[in-house]
Scaffold this motif. Structure first.
Motif, PDB file in Angstrom:
ATOM      1  N   PHE A 387       0.838  -1.198   0.000  1.00  9.37           N
ATOM      2  CA  PHE A 387       0.000   0.000   0.000  1.00  9.37           C
ATOM      3  C   PHE A 387       0.873   1.249   0.000  1.00  9.37           C
ATOM      4  O   PHE A 387       1.833   1.361   0.772  1.00  9.37           O
ATOM      5  N   CYS A 388       0.514   2.190  -0.889  1.00  9.56           N
ATOM      6  CA  CYS A 388       1.248   3.452  -0.977  1.00  9.56           C
ATOM      7  C   CYS A 388       0.580   4.518  -0.109  1.00  9.56           C
ATOM      8  O   CYS A 388      -0.627   4.485   0.110  1.00  9.56           O
ATOM      9  N   PHE A 389       1.385   5.448   0.359  1.00  9.76           N
ATOM     10  CA  PHE A 389       0.871   6.572   1.126  1.00  9.76           C
ATOM     11  C   PHE A 389       1.807   7.755   0.962  1.00  9.76           C
ATOM     12  O   PHE A 389       2.948   7.618   0.486  1.00  9.76           O
ATOM     13  N   THR A 390       1.337   8.921   1.338  1.00  9.44           N
ATOM     14  CA  THR A 390       2.157  10.130   1.240  1.00  9.44           C
ATOM     15  C   THR A 390       3.069  10.242   2.464  1.00  9.44           C
ATOM     16  O   THR A 390       2.667   9.921   3.579  1.00  9.44           O
ATOM     17  N   PHE A 391       4.284  10.704   2.221  1.00  7.64           N
ATOM     18  CA  PHE A 391       5.271  10.757   3.303  1.00  7.64           C
ATOM     19  C   PHE A 391       5.923  12.142   3.337  1.00  7.64           C
ATOM     20  O   PHE A 391       6.961  12.389   2.705  1.00  7.64           O
ATOM     21  N   PRO A 392       5.338  13.067   4.105  1.00  6.11           N
ATOM     22  CA  PRO A 392       5.922  14.405   4.226  1.00  6.11           C
ATOM     23  C   PRO A 392       7.138  14.386   5.163  1.00  6.11           C
ATOM     24  O   PRO A 392       7.362  13.387   5.863  1.00  6.11           O
ATOM     25  N   PRO A 393       7.904  15.469   5.222  1.00  3.51           N
ATOM     26  CA  PRO A 393       9.008  15.549   6.190  1.00  3.51           C
ATOM     27  C   PRO A 393       8.491  15.356   7.617  1.00  3.51           C
ATOM     28  O   PRO A 393       7.316  15.631   7.902  1.00  3.51           O
ATOM     29  N   LEU A 394       9.356  14.918   8.507  1.00  5.47           N
ATOM     30  CA  LEU A 394       8.958  14.575   9.866  1.00  5.47           C
ATOM     31  C   LEU A 394       8.259  15.734  10.574  1.00  5.47           C
ATOM     32  O   LEU A 394       7.252  15.533  11.255  1.00  5.47           O
ATOM     33  N   PHE A 395       8.776  16.975  10.412  1.00  5.86           N
ATOM     34  CA  PHE A 395       8.166  18.095  11.124  1.00  5.86           C
ATOM     35  C   PHE A 395       6.725  18.310  10.664  1.00  5.86           C
ATOM     36  O   PHE A 395       5.852  18.685  11.448  1.00  5.86           O
ATOM     37  N   GLU A 396       6.449  18.061   9.371  1.00  5.81           N
ATOM     38  CA  GLU A 396       5.072  18.198   8.877  1.00  5.81           C
ATOM     39  C   GLU A 396       4.181  17.068   9.383  1.00  5.81           C
ATOM     40  O   GLU A 396       3.003  17.274   9.680  1.00  5.81           O
ATOM     41  N   GLN A 397       4.751  15.867   9.464  1.00  7.62           N
ATOM     42  CA  GLN A 397       3.989  14.747  10.029  1.00  7.62           C
ATOM     43  C   GLN A 397       3.527  15.093  11.441  1.00  7.62           C
ATOM     44  O   GLN A 397       2.376  14.850  11.802  1.00  7.62           O
ATOM     45  N   LYS A 398       4.446  15.661  12.220  1.00  6.59           N
ATOM     46  CA  LYS A 398       4.106  16.036  13.599  1.00  6.59           C
ATOM     47  C   LYS A 398       3.046  17.123  13.628  1.00  6.59           C
ATOM     48  O   LYS A 398       2.120  17.084  14.453  1.00  6.59           O
ATOM     49  N   ASP A 399       3.174  18.110  12.729  1.00  7.78           N
ATOM     50  CA  ASP A 399       2.174  19.180  12.669  1.00  7.78           C
ATOM     51  C   ASP A 399       0.797  18.629  12.264  1.00  7.78           C
ATOM     52  O   ASP A 399      -0.233  19.047  12.806  1.00  7.78           O
ATOM     53  N   ILE A 400       0.810  17.703  11.295  1.00 11.38           N
ATOM     54  CA  ILE A 400      -0.444  17.097  10.837  1.00 11.38           C
ATOM     55  C   ILE A 400      -1.111  16.315  11.965  1.00 11.38           C
ATOM     56  O   ILE A 400      -2.318  16.421  12.197  1.00 11.38           O
ATOM     57  N   VAL A 401      -0.319  15.519  12.687  1.00 10.48           N
ATOM     58  CA  VAL A 401      -0.854  14.737  13.800  1.00 10.48           C
ATOM     59  C   VAL A 401      -1.435  15.656  14.867  1.00 10.48           C
ATOM     60  O   VAL A 401      -2.543  15.414  15.383  1.00 10.48           O
ATOM     61  N   LYS A 402      -0.704  16.727  15.195  1.00 11.50           N
ATOM     62  CA  LYS A 402      -1.183  17.670  16.207  1.00 11.50           C
ATOM     63  C   LYS A 402      -2.499  18.311  15.767  1.00 11.50           C
ATOM     64  O   LYS A 402      -3.452  18.427  16.558  1.00 11.50           O
ATOM     65  N   PHE A 403      -2.557  18.713  14.503  1.00 13.52           N
ATOM     66  CA  PHE A 403      -3.764  19.348  13.974  1.00 13.52           C
ATOM     67  C   PHE A 403      -4.943  18.363  13.989  1.00 13.52           C
ATOM     68  O   PHE A 403      -6.041  18.697  14.456  1.00 13.52           O
ATOM     69  N   LEU A 404      -4.717  17.149  13.489  1.00 18.61           N
ATOM     70  CA  LEU A 404      -5.796  16.172  13.422  1.00 18.61           C
ATOM     71  C   LEU A 404      -6.230  15.723  14.812  1.00 18.61           C
ATOM     72  O   LEU A 404      -7.425  15.495  15.046  1.00 18.61           O
ATOM     73  N   ASP A 405      -5.278  15.587  15.728  1.00 17.83           N
ATOM     74  CA  ASP A 405      -5.650  15.240  17.109  1.00 17.83           C
ATOM     75  C   ASP A 405      -6.620  16.268  17.677  1.00 17.83           C
ATOM     76  O   ASP A 405      -7.630  15.923  18.291  1.00 17.83           O
ATOM     77  N   ASN A 406      -6.297  17.534  17.443  1.00 17.83           N
ATOM     78  CA  ASN A 406      -7.127  18.611  17.966  1.00 17.83           C
ATOM     79  C   ASN A 406      -8.513  18.629  17.303  1.00 17.83           C
ATOM     80  O   ASN A 406      -9.547  18.664  17.985  1.00 17.83           O
ATOM     81  N   GLN A 407      -8.532  18.584  15.980  1.00 18.19           N
ATOM     82  CA  GLN A 407      -9.792  18.708  15.247  1.00 18.19           C
ATOM     83  C   GLN A 407     -10.690  17.473  15.412  1.00 18.19           C
ATOM     84  O   GLN A 407     -11.909  17.600  15.571  1.00 18.19           O
ATOM     85  N   THR A 408     -10.091  16.278  15.381  1.00 15.26           N
ATOM     86  CA  THR A 408     -10.913  15.071  15.545  1.00 15.26           C
ATOM     87  C   THR A 408     -11.437  14.943  16.969  1.00 15.26           C
ATOM     88  O   THR A 408     -12.522  14.390  17.176  1.00 15.26           O
ATOM     89  N   THR A 409     -10.690  15.453  17.932  1.00 14.09           N
ATOM     90  CA  THR A 409     -11.176  15.443  19.321  1.00 14.09           C
ATOM     91  C   THR A 409     -12.440  16.290  19.446  1.00 14.09           C
ATOM     92  O   THR A 409     -13.408  15.894  20.118  1.00 14.09           O
TER      93      THR A 409
END
Length: 444
Positions: A387-409
């Motif tokens: 399975f393929c997926f998008t792989f941004p730089p680590l700092f963006e991955q962290k920003d995305i996780v932080k954003f999604l954690d907040n919004q999905t909560t």
């Protein structure tokens, strides 16, 4: 709240007092009960396609105490005509007498096609009181409690027709029965309408959550980022500086578990090592229940599938294919079975980002597309790794996780609030039916 002028004891603890002019009788005196006789059961050879036989009603056809014709099973006409006493018609009342949903009930609406019942149900016919009033009695707390008290069987609960025949039933004047039915039809329709609105709101919130995850894991957080073609139709364009990778390229291990019985071992109700099945993965997290365990010796034998903190668990077989969760510390030590794969990443710091990707609806669709559809859907380790997926730089991955954690909560909290409102409406509906049917509230 209006009440009757005088009451008397019903002599049944879970009914309590009833209006003094009402009577208590039993099911056998107001209806005839029929089930599928053993020698007239049916096998898989009797199951046919739609249009080639009659519907064989199962517990799945009863949803929220309403009969639903969707997803029905059909049996041959020969089997249908073999048992005329269980042919189903308008106003018949069906009850589940065997299985995990024992006690579910429904009244048959008009304009249904030819139908019969499967061995898990019974049907009540020739009802001598108002059919709908009797149906409302089967929904009451006291009727449900009768099932709980009289059922037998620890693994598969069941109850005999004789026991059901002895259940208490309230009998009153026909005019009172009709008044109660009219009142409850009106009130429950209003409540049901509110529940439907809440359910639709929850579905919209879930769609919003899904769309948000899909967008962010494929497009990122910067709306002005230059884009490029990902080369994958179902992903589309991605930020120019992002990479495209396969699951296997970022994983140390992609594997699955084994059933203890294949190595001469057994599951335990209690033990040293938690044994996780597909049933333990729900709502994107690992659930404690149902609980299964193995001992340390079995864990050693099954060391290949010994789980570690931050392993990503993905259901690869069965009806819950695609369910995904991150294994957290409180579940360790743990092992798993052949229906659950585990992905152990090379770097744990991006585990939450990969979890969001795997739980996205666009990847979930691909999981079902790639699954082998045999007796049950099954996803191979090879397909999972590719399975393929998008792989941004680590700092963006962290920003995305932080954003999604907040919004999905925020979204999840809204869903929880609406779910609680639905539960309260259902509790009120149940309480209203029980109180009106047993005469605690007078409605005319």
């Amino acid at each position: 709240m209006q009440t009757y002028t005088s009451y008397k004891t019903s002599n049944i603890e879970w009914i309590g007092e009833i209006p003094s002019h009402w009577k208590v009788t039993k099911v056998k005196y107001i209806a005839d009960i029929f089930g599928r006789i053993g020698y007239r059961g049916y096998t898989v050879d009797d199951i046919v396609e739609a249009g080639q036989g009659s519907i064989a009603i199962s517990p799945a056809n009863i949803q929220n105490d309403i009969f639903k014709i969707d997803n029905s099973t059909f049996i041959s006409w020969d089997k249908y005509y073999e048992s005329p006493e269980i042919m189903i018609f308008e106003n018949d009342i069906i009850l589940v007498k065997t299985g995990s949903t024992i006690g579910k009930t429904a009244i048959i609406p008009k304009d249904c096609p030819e139908m019969t019942i499967n061995p898990q149900l019974v049907v009540l016919k020739n009802v001598k009181i108002d059919h709908k009033f009797f149906y409302y009695q089967t929904l009451c707390d006291y009727f449900k409690l009768s099932f709980e008290i009289e059922q037998t069987g620890s693994t598969t609960p069941t109850i005999s027709q004789e026991k059901i025949n002895s259940f208490p039933v309230l009998n009153l004047s026909y005019l009172e029965q009709q008044a109660i039915v009219n009142y409850l039809d009106h009130k429950t329709a209003l409540i049901d309408e509110l529940i439907i609105k809440k359910e639709k709101k929850i579905e919209l919130l879930k769609e919003q959550r899904s769309a948000l995850i899909n967008h962010v894991v494929t497009k990122g957080l910067n709306p002005n980022a230059p884009m490029k073609d990902s080369g994958i139709d179902w992903i589309g364009e991605i930020p120019e500086h992002w990479e495209r990778k396969k699951i296997k390229q970022i994983s140390k291990i992609i594997s699955k578990g084994t059933t203890p019985s294949t190595v001469g071992r057994e599951l335990l109700d209690e033990g040293e090592v938690r044994y996780l099945k597909a049933e333990n993965i729900s709502d994107n997290k690992v659930m404690l229940f149902p609980s299964f365990f193995i001992d340390n010796e079995t864990d050693k034998i099954l060391s290949r599938s010994k789980l570690l903190e931050n392993d990503i668990l993905l259901v690869i077989a069965g009806a819950t294919l695609g369910k995904v969760a991150i294994l957290t510390k409180e579940f360790i030590p743990a092992n798993t079975n052949q229906a659950v794969s585990f992905i152990r990443l090379k770097e744990n710091h991006n585990v939450k980002y990969i979890w969001y990707w795997l739980s996205s609806s666009i990847l979930q669709q691909q999981i079902w597309i790639d699954a082998v559809q045999s007796a049950q859907p099954n996803l191979s380790m090879e397909n999972l790794g590719n399975f393929c997926f998008t792989f941004p730089p680590l700092f963006e991955q962290k920003d995305i996780v932080k954003f999604l954690d907040n919004q999905t909560t925020i979204i999840d909290k809204s869903i929880e609030i609406e779910t609680q409102k639905i539960e309260k409406l259902k509790e009120y509906r149940q309480s209203l039916i029980s109180n009106v049917v047993t005469g605690k509230i007078k409605v005319f």
